[in-house]
Design a protein around this motif. Structure first.
Motif, PDB file in Angstrom:
ATOM      1  N   LEU A  34       0.835  -1.196   0.000  1.00 15.19           N
ATOM      2  CA  LEU A  34       0.000   0.000   0.000  1.00 15.19           C
ATOM      3  C   LEU A  34       0.873   1.251   0.000  1.00 15.19           C
ATOM      4  O   LEU A  34       1.783   1.390   0.812  1.00 15.19           O
ATOM      5  N   ASN A  35       0.586   2.148  -0.888  1.00 18.52           N
ATOM      6  CA  ASN A  35       1.253   3.433  -0.927  1.00 18.52           C
ATOM      7  C   ASN A  35       0.213   4.519  -0.685  1.00 18.52           C
ATOM      8  O   ASN A  35      -0.925   4.246  -0.332  1.00 18.52           O
ATOM      9  N   CYS A  36       0.622   5.734  -0.906  1.00 21.67           N
ATOM     10  CA  CYS A  36      -0.331   6.829  -0.754  1.00 21.67           C
ATOM     11  C   CYS A  36      -1.507   6.660  -1.714  1.00 21.67           C
ATOM     12  O   CYS A  36      -2.631   6.990  -1.409  1.00 21.67           O
ATOM     13  N   PHE A  37      -1.208   6.127  -2.882  1.00 27.38           N
ATOM     14  CA  PHE A  37      -2.255   5.905  -3.876  1.00 27.38           C
ATOM     15  C   PHE A  37      -2.155   4.465  -4.341  1.00 27.38           C
ATOM     16  O   PHE A  37      -1.091   4.028  -4.770  1.00 27.38           O
ATOM     17  N   TYR A  38      -3.246   3.701  -4.250  1.00 26.16           N
ATOM     18  CA  TYR A  38      -3.142   2.297  -4.610  1.00 26.16           C
ATOM     19  C   TYR A  38      -4.441   1.817  -5.223  1.00 26.16           C
ATOM     20  O   TYR A  38      -5.501   2.415  -5.065  1.00 26.16           O
ATOM     21  N   ASN A  45      -4.907   8.156   0.101  1.00 28.25           N
ATOM     22  CA  ASN A  45      -4.775   8.330   1.541  1.00 28.25           C
ATOM     23  C   ASN A  45      -4.583   9.809   1.865  1.00 28.25           C
ATOM     24  O   ASN A  45      -3.501  10.364   1.652  1.00 28.25           O
ATOM     25  N   LEU A  46      -5.628  10.418   2.384  1.00 23.95           N
ATOM     26  CA  LEU A  46      -5.548  11.845   2.717  1.00 23.95           C
ATOM     27  C   LEU A  46      -4.853  12.097   4.043  1.00 23.95           C
ATOM     28  O   LEU A  46      -4.562  13.251   4.381  1.00 23.95           O
ATOM     29  N   SER A  47      -4.603  11.054   4.801  1.00 22.34           N
ATOM     30  CA  SER A  47      -3.941  11.219   6.098  1.00 22.34           C
ATOM     31  C   SER A  47      -2.545  11.804   5.940  1.00 22.34           C
ATOM     32  O   SER A  47      -2.024  12.471   6.841  1.00 22.34           O
ATOM     33  N   SER A  48      -1.924  11.538   4.790  1.00 26.06           N
ATOM     34  CA  SER A  48      -0.542  11.977   4.588  1.00 26.06           C
ATOM     35  C   SER A  48      -0.433  13.381   4.004  1.00 26.06           C
ATOM     36  O   SER A  48       0.664  13.867   3.735  1.00 26.06           O
ATOM     37  N   GLU A  49      -1.566  14.051   3.802  1.00 22.25           N
ATOM     38  CA  GLU A  49      -1.528  15.445   3.336  1.00 22.25           C
ATOM     39  C   GLU A  49      -1.033  16.357   4.470  1.00 22.25           C
ATOM     40  O   GLU A  49      -0.900  15.927   5.621  1.00 22.25           O
ATOM     41  N   ASN A  50      -0.802  17.596   4.152  1.00 22.19           N
ATOM     42  CA  ASN A  50      -0.383  18.569   5.172  1.00 22.19           C
ATOM     43  C   ASN A  50      -1.610  19.088   5.915  1.00 22.19           C
ATOM     44  O   ASN A  50      -2.423  19.821   5.342  1.00 22.19           O
ATOM     45  N   ASN A  62     -17.372   7.340  -9.391  1.00 23.61           N
ATOM     46  CA  ASN A  62     -17.708   7.566  -7.980  1.00 23.61           C
ATOM     47  C   ASN A  62     -16.445   7.886  -7.186  1.00 23.61           C
ATOM     48  O   ASN A  62     -15.411   7.241  -7.366  1.00 23.61           O
ATOM     49  N   ILE A  63     -16.566   8.865  -6.311  1.00 27.15           N
ATOM     50  CA  ILE A  63     -15.485   9.167  -5.365  1.00 27.15           C
ATOM     51  C   ILE A  63     -16.119   9.293  -3.987  1.00 27.15           C
ATOM     52  O   ILE A  63     -16.956  10.184  -3.753  1.00 27.15           O
ATOM     53  N   ASP A  64     -15.751   8.385  -3.102  1.00 30.12           N
ATOM     54  CA  ASP A  64     -16.273   8.398  -1.726  1.00 30.12           C
ATOM     55  C   ASP A  64     -15.237   8.991  -0.787  1.00 30.12           C
ATOM     56  O   ASP A  64     -14.028   8.721  -0.911  1.00 30.12           O
ATOM     57  N   LEU A  65     -15.699   9.771   0.156  1.00 32.17           N
ATOM     58  CA  LEU A  65     -14.856  10.258   1.239  1.00 32.17           C
ATOM     59  C   LEU A  65     -15.086   9.352   2.437  1.00 32.17           C
ATOM     60  O   LEU A  65     -16.220   9.212   2.900  1.00 32.17           O
ATOM     61  N   GLU A  66     -14.019   8.699   2.910  1.00 31.51           N
ATOM     62  CA  GLU A  66     -14.152   7.699   3.968  1.00 31.51           C
ATOM     63  C   GLU A  66     -13.303   8.060   5.177  1.00 31.51           C
ATOM     64  O   GLU A  66     -12.083   8.222   5.068  1.00 31.51           O
ATOM     65  N   PHE A  67     -13.951   8.193   6.317  1.00 31.71           N
ATOM     66  CA  PHE A  67     -13.260   8.369   7.586  1.00 31.71           C
ATOM     67  C   PHE A  67     -13.359   7.061   8.364  1.00 31.71           C
ATOM     68  O   PHE A  67     -14.462   6.620   8.708  1.00 31.71           O
ATOM     69  N   TRP A  98      -8.932  10.134  14.471  1.00 34.60           N
ATOM     70  CA  TRP A  98      -8.127   9.137  15.190  1.00 34.60           C
ATOM     71  C   TRP A  98      -7.795   7.905  14.349  1.00 34.60           C
ATOM     72  O   TRP A  98      -6.999   7.069  14.771  1.00 34.60           O
ATOM     73  N   LYS A  99      -8.379   7.813  13.150  1.00 29.36           N
ATOM     74  CA  LYS A  99      -7.999   6.780  12.195  1.00 29.36           C
ATOM     75  C   LYS A  99      -7.829   7.425  10.817  1.00 29.36           C
ATOM     76  O   LYS A  99      -8.090   8.606  10.644  1.00 29.36           O
ATOM     77  N   GLU A 100      -7.419   6.633   9.856  1.00 29.76           N
ATOM     78  CA  GLU A 100      -7.094   7.182   8.548  1.00 29.76           C
ATOM     79  C   GLU A 100      -8.328   7.710   7.809  1.00 29.76           C
ATOM     80  O   GLU A 100      -9.455   7.292   8.061  1.00 29.76           O
ATOM     81  N   VAL A 101      -8.046   8.630   6.868  1.00 28.58           N
ATOM     82  CA  VAL A 101      -9.099   9.178   6.005  1.00 28.58           C
ATOM     83  C   VAL A 101      -8.664   8.970   4.555  1.00 28.58           C
ATOM     84  O   VAL A 101      -7.500   9.168   4.207  1.00 28.58           O
ATOM     85  N   HIS A 102      -9.609   8.501   3.716  1.00 24.58           N
ATOM     86  CA  HIS A 102      -9.304   8.164   2.331  1.00 24.58           C
ATOM     87  C   HIS A 102     -10.311   8.782   1.375  1.00 24.58           C
ATOM     88  O   HIS A 102     -11.460   9.077   1.744  1.00 24.58           O
ATOM     89  N   LEU A 103      -9.881   8.895   0.134  1.00 24.45           N
ATOM     90  CA  LEU A 103     -10.786   9.027  -0.992  1.00 24.45           C
ATOM     91  C   LEU A 103     -10.807   7.678  -1.699  1.00 24.45           C
ATOM     92  O   LEU A 103      -9.742   7.124  -2.019  1.00 24.45           O
TER      93      LEU A 103
END
Length: 823
Positions: free
Chosen positions: A15-19, A28-33, A100-105, A197-202
């Protein structure tokens, strides 16, 4: 026709930032600034995602270390404020082209309003839920703005409490669906957190996606396993699709929206999953792909263990049994209760969970109970339990209180149950789902009705709300999510309070006559339940652990910093009272720390061995507690940093599959041999009575055989036979094949100890040999470079040599024995 499995392949996905999963991709939006700030303040600070406001404030040097000294008290203002987190991220044209683009927390803590490019897309109100929203309509090519406003959970809870005409126990925390321990416990600090407190993704996907998979075990025997894999699939439009497993495609006609499809699978000569100590926890791995017209749309991996688990409750002459049957075999459960490993959960890495489970396995455990006042653990914990053969008693996250029953709260709980059961249900380690921790006992035995001056109608309403959640909502939701073979539910632990006679004859019991009732340790020999799911006693961590959070000048019982790291209001008073009963109380804090650990280990040895001797009447012992959430004096057997206390070493000995134990009963010393293995055992029992200086006073031997999965008295000695000896100066040495133990006839404080000459020889960098001329009681080895010793706090008999493995080369080994504390 079912698909017949011949070979299995392990697929690794990096898994990378984009996979990608076929036409499904994750960003993976967690790694943004990210930045954060207190609401209504202008200055922004760097944030770490996943994280919490407390850890972000500390990393920015805006607050001192929350764990150090008495800082906790100075940081309570944080819980009453609102906080905002935000980031900007770029979305490419190719990404935006996805249908489709889902925002997932994965986790928002707890009350959060999510803004995407200025539009509110989520209103979150539960730390334990996963929050997903279709986001494409609010996204754009180029720079996008994501902001989350966190509202004070404490203030929200107080607002909800005001809506009731009566008061619920534990005030605001019961209205808030977040980790209850964060509001403070008798082993943990009060840090009511907020944050992502956990990762956030698109999640970008096209045409269709696999939502989840449920596996149903239809038949399992030595010849064949028959399974159904049940898929929930969401499609953009109806059409022909297929699920592929290996070389085999399974075609389906799917409608637009949500679909459920089944794939039957057969496994010839299946290998069973077994728990620790009884076999290999074998797992099968499946990799499924969802396809259309040759294109892979989505992929999922499913890892399972083939086994049967039953919770057996049958009436008998003494009450009603309570035990687990694994693969048709009655199983004695040996283990502990688990709390969250940190007050600030995003700091808990996968390696922490893996290490925690590994240390449970190393102590010969086969079950851990995830306590209901914490969190549903991360996947890494359950994966580790699966691979190490550790069964899981899983509480839902309710503890020591009564909860509201309004429509909004109940619906929130339902979604929480759905999210977490779907995530966890395929793990072979899951043995039981339990509604809550001690809520029912509290209602019947803790005097809440009187304390809060409930009217009859108030009491009726509170109890009806309780039943609505734990006797109606949760079991019905489980019925909809689990196959019949996996649906094992227990409404509340314990089923009856420890003050009631029936608590020892049926169900599970939390026995707290020791500690809370201040009964002597020896009462454990009499108060044995059918399944003891909680009991315990406190022991201090090593001084090195406390020195990390308490300055040297504050390492005394009167300092505020020291008292802040003991959360029980009369904790040290209780420890001291018990210590005076069994030990000579040391005057300096280093010796006191060491003896407190011996005291804890002694009490828990008496309890564990009483439970195991009573097999099959008693079929489970889960002590309180395995771990800590911060450096503290508590009931744990391992401290916050994972260091073993004396208790964990003793648990390892007392949880061995074959246990030799002595119990004084009816003017006799009875030697028990407990066998947890599913086969008969035979061997030679050797008994020798020794004086502390090594003189042999009496000995005997006898060939003994024991049945499988049993507890038997294999030898009896009349108490009168030993009356001529000095009880305070003798030890009974027991040996059966390679199994050894020692039995002392007097309490530690009455033993006539002399100074032993303990010698240590280095066999190599990682191995030592230790020996003594006379009895060395409770030998404690330590090293300045924090070496882990394979065994510790052990009794070394006269002229006995013992080989000890080390985790790494020791710079300098220090040795202490009980005699050193009474000089």
């Amino acid at each position: 026709m079912p698909y017949r499995i011949k070979k299995f392949f392990v697929f690794l996905l990096f898994l990378n930032c984009f996979y990608f999963f076929g036409q499904t991709s994750y960003r993976n939006l967690s790694s943004e600034n990210w930045t954060f700030h207190q609401q209504n303040e202008v200055k922004k600070h760097k944030a770490t995602i996943p994280g919490t406001v407390h850890t972000d404030l500390f990393q920015n040097q805006l607050i001192p270390d929350p764990f150090f000294g008495a800082n906790e008290k100075e940081l309570q203002w944080i819980e009453n404020e609102n906080w905002e987190y935000e980031t900007y991220f770029a979305l490419s044209e190719s990404e935006f082209k996805n249908q489709n683009i889902d925002l997932e927390f994965e986790g928002l803590d707890t009350y959060a309003t999510v803004f995407l490019n200025g539009n509110v897309v989520i209103e979150a109100n539960n730390m334990f839920r996963k929050w997903i929203v279709s986001a494409k309509s609010n996204l754009k090519i180029g720079t996008n703005h994501l902001k989350i406003s966190f509202h004070s959970a404490v203030q929200k809870g107080k607002e909800e409490a005001k809506k009731l005409a009566y008061t619920l126990p534990e005030k605001e925390r019961v209205f808030v669906r977040k980790a209850q321990y964060q509001f403070g416990w008798d082993w943990g600090p009060r840090f009511v957190t907020a944050g992502i407190w956990k990762e956030v993704h698109l999640k970008c996907w096209n045409k269709a996606k696999i939502e989840n998979i449920l596996y149903e075990q239809k038949l399992l025997n030595s010849e064949i396993a028959k399974l159904n894999c049940v898929f929930t699939i969401t499609t953009e439009k109806s059409g022909k699709y297929q699920i592929r497993l290996g070389e085999k495609p399974f075609p389906f006609q799917l409608k637009k929206g949500q679909n459920t499809v089944k794939i039957p699978i057969e496994i010839p000569n299946p290998i069973l999953w077994w728990c620790n100590g009884l076999g290999v926890p074998h797992q099968y791995i499946f990799r499924f792909s969802l396809e259309q017209n040759g294109a892979i749309l989505d992929e999922k991996e499913l890892k399972i263990g083939l086994r049967t688990i039953e919770l057996v409750q049958e009436n008998d002459q003494k009450g009603k049994s309570f035990y687990f049957r694994l693969n048709g075999k009655p199983l004695f459960m040996k283990g502990a209760n688990v709390i969250p490993p940190d007050s600030f959960l995003p700091r808990v890495t996968d390696s922490v969970y893996r290490s925690m489970v590994k240390e449970a396995k190393n102590a010969n455990m086969n079950m851990l109970r995830v306590w209901g006042g914490g969190v549903y653990a991360d996947d890494a914990f359950y994966d580790a339990c699966d691979s190490n053969g550790i069964l899981v008693w899983q509480d839902f996250m309710f503890a020591c209180a009564m909860y509201p029953g309004d429509e909004q709260f109940v619906e929130n709980v339902k979604q929480e149950v759905i999210d977490n059961v779907i995530r966890l249900r395929n793990h072979p380690s899951i043995a039981l789902w339990c509604g809550n921790n001690e809520n029912e006992e509290g209602w019947h035995n803790w005097g809440w009705q009187k304390q809060f001056n409930y009217s009859k109608s108030d009491s009726t309403k509170v109890w009806n709300d309780y039943q609505k959640v734990f006797h109606d909502l949760i079991p019905k939701t489980l019925d909809s999510l689990l196959s019949k073979t996996e649906n094992r539910y227990w409404p509340s632990s314990p089923s009856l309070g420890w003050g009631r006679k029936e608590s020892l004859t049926q169900g599970d019991v939390h026995y707290w006559g020791v500690w809370w009732g201040k009964e002597p340790f020896e009462i454990y020999n009499q108060k044995v339940g059918r399944f003891v799911s909680e009991y315990g006693f406190q022991g201090m961590p090593n001084l090195e652990t406390l020195k990390k959070v308490i300055s040297d000048e504050d390492l005394n019982f009167t300092s505020e910093a020291f008292k802040n790291h003991q959360k029980h209001p009369i904790g040290f008073e209780t420890v001291n009272e018990y210590m005076e009963r069994d030990y000579r109380v040391p005057k300096n804090i280093e010796d006191y720390t060491y003896v407190s650990q011996l005291l804890q280990a002694r009490g828990m040895q008496i309890a564990i061995e009483a439970h195991r001797r009573a097999k099959p009447y008693c079929m489970g012992t889960l002590y309180w507690q395995l771990n800590d959430c911060w450096p503290v004096t508590s009931w744990s057997s391992m401290d916050f940093y994972g260091n073993w206390k004396a208790f964990h070493y003793q648990a390892k000995r007392s949880y061995e599959n074959l246990l030799l134990a002595v119990q004084e009963e009816n003017e006799q010393y009875k030697v028990y041999l407990v066998n947890d293995i599913f086969e008969k055992k035979a061997g030679k029992l050797e008994l020798e009575l020794l004086s502390f200086n090594g003189e042999s006073l009496w000995e005997t031997s006898k060939k003994i055989g024991v049945d499988e999965n049993s507890s038997s008295v294999i030898y009896e000695i009349a108490k009168a036979d030993f009356e001529k000896f000095d009880w305070n100066n003798i030890v009974l040495k027991l040996k059966w094949n390679d199994i050894k133990s020692n039995y002392f006839f007097a309490k530690p404080k009455d033993l006539k100890l002399s100074k032993p000459n303990i010698e240590i020889q280095h066999i190599d960098d990682f191995t030592i040999e230790i020996a003594t001329d006379i009895l060395a009681k409770n030998v404690f080895l330590s090293s300045e470079n924090e070496v882990f010793f394979e065994d510790n706090y052990f009794d070394l008999l006269p002229n006995e040599k013992r080989i000890i493995k080390l985790s790494k080369a020791a710079k300098k080994i220090k040795v202490k024995s009980l005699f050193d504390t009474i000089k």
